[in-house]
Motif scaffolding. Structure first.
Motif, short mmCIF file in Angstrom:
data_model
loop_
_atom_site.label_atom_id
_atom_site.label_comp_id
_atom_site.label_asym_id
_atom_site.label_seq_id
_atom_site.Cartn_x
_atom_site.Cartn_y
_atom_site.Cartn_z
N ASN A 3 0.69 5.87 17.80
CA ASN A 3 0.72 6.71 16.80
C ASN A 3 1.71 6.92 16.51
O ASN A 3 1.57 8.15 17.82
N ALA A 33 -4.76 6.46 1.95
CA ALA A 33 -3.90 6.64 2.89
C ALA A 33 -2.06 7.07 3.07
O ALA A 33 -2.43 7.59 1.69
N ARG A 48 -1.63 4.68 6.86
CA ARG A 48 -2.61 4.99 7.42
C ARG A 48 -4.02 5.35 7.26
O ARG A 48 -4.31 6.07 5.86
N PHE A 63 -8.74 2.46 13.44
CA PHE A 63 -7.40 2.76 13.32
C PHE A 63 -6.72 1.95 13.03
O PHE A 63 -7.21 0.67 12.83
N ASP A 65 -3.37 0.89 10.24
CA ASP A 65 -2.35 0.97 9.88
C ASP A 65 -1.68 -0.06 8.35
O ASP A 65 -2.35 -1.55 9.44
#
Length: 329
Positions: A3, A33, A48, A63, A65
């Motif tokens: 991150n 996102a 994200r 999480f 991405d």
């Protein structure tokens, strides 16, 4: 993947607003996102989707991405120096390009499109990720899975798997975790999970049988995909709560559409998630950060990485509170 945010916020979840839908159809909530820079001066932007205020987890997926397609000559590609993880598994899945992975288990692996790299960082692990010199376009997703309490201090581990392609009517499916469309991944996870790449032919309609105990998220990479009654645009994630026994996806475009389907039973435990660490309380995060900054044996060393480690950002001036999802309706 780390991150990369320098000012890491401890998020708290809000509530959903339920829209109109046909009787009996599962609800689909749309999560958008936000862009986050990854790396140095020529930072590669990632989109994200998880975590965010509206939703922290989908199953144990905590999480997500989504990045690319990026021209490496313009973006500089991916360059993540050694950084730590605790209490989670990292799932790397590429659509194109190649990434060199090194970790403190001694693993040196190339991540390629259509191949799963899954790393377990329970008590502590560190790794680096760098796009290879031959990579022209980098494009894929980086996902994290929260480990349950009984396994969150488990030993380091790394698994690599090349899933078999399932050819369905109008679709191609690669199942990298769990079971779907008659395919089952042998890769170990610590809670029931589903992870699959789905490519829909132009105007194709695909209905898949799914586990009614799972909540699901469909992250669209390219094309417009109708999930149940809701059209999802590229970089949007459609969330479906538990209860559905099938999911229907429609490619609304005249070109192939691609998405990643995630799922799992709701994760009942509260977690504290900050930077690259997952714990159960503020003290877990403080300890993990102290250990990383002190170059503790907890995380180990990548001996042959050319360059320094990624320093941890400063802790917030507040107690980090647990994350939880809104109640399932």
């Amino acid at each position: 993947m780390s991150n990369p945010e320098g000012d890491v916020e401890a998020l708290r979840c809000g509530a959903f607003v339920e829209g109109d839908r046909p009787a009996g159809a599962p609800r689909v909530d749309v999560l958008s996102a936000r862009e986050v820079p990854l790396g140095g001066p020529r930072a590669m932007l990632v989109r994200r989707t998880l975590p965010q205020r509206a939703r922290t987890l989908i199953g144990a997926w905590c999480f997500a991405d989504h990045y690319g397609p990026h021209q490496v000559a313009e973006s500089g590609g991916m360059h993540m120096p050694p950084h730590p993880h605790t209490g989670l598994q990292t799932v790397t899945w590429l659509f194109s390009g190649e990434v060199e992975h090194r970790d403190t288990l001694g693993t040196h692996s190339l991540v390629r499109s259509g191949e799963l790299n899954l790393m377990t960082g329970g008590h502590g692990i560190a790794h680096s990720e760098v796009s290879t010199p031959d990579t022209r376009v980098i494009h894929g997703v980086q996902l994290w899975v929260a480990l349950p309490e009984e396994h969150r201090d488990t030993a380091r581990d790394f698994q690599h798997y090349v899933p078999e392609l399932a050819r369905l009517d109008g679709a191609r499916v690669r199942v990298f975790l769990g079971s779907l469309a008659g395919r089952t991944s042998p890769v170990r996870s610590f809670t029931p999970l589903l992870g699959a790449e789905i490519v829909l032919e132009p105007r194709a309609v695909l209905t898949l049988a799914v586990d009614t105990a799972f909540e699901h998220g469909l992250l669209v990479d390219g094309g417009d995909v109708r999930l149940v009654d809701t059209v999802l645009r590229p970089a949007e994630l459609g969330y479906v709560p538990p209860g559905a026994d099938t999911l229907t996806m429609v490619n609304e475009t005249d070109v192939p559409a691609r998405a990643v389907l995630l799922g799992g039973p709701p994760f009942a435990e509260e977690i504290v998630m900050w930077w690259n660490f997952i714990g159960r309380g503020h003290e877990d995060i403080v300890k993990a950060r102290e250990d990383w900054e002190a170059s503790s044996e907890r995380f180990g060393v990548i001996e042959d990485f050319p360059g320094g480690r990624l320093p941890a950002p400063a802790l917030p001036n507040a107690v980090i509170r647990p994350r939880r999802n809104p109640p399932t309706r």
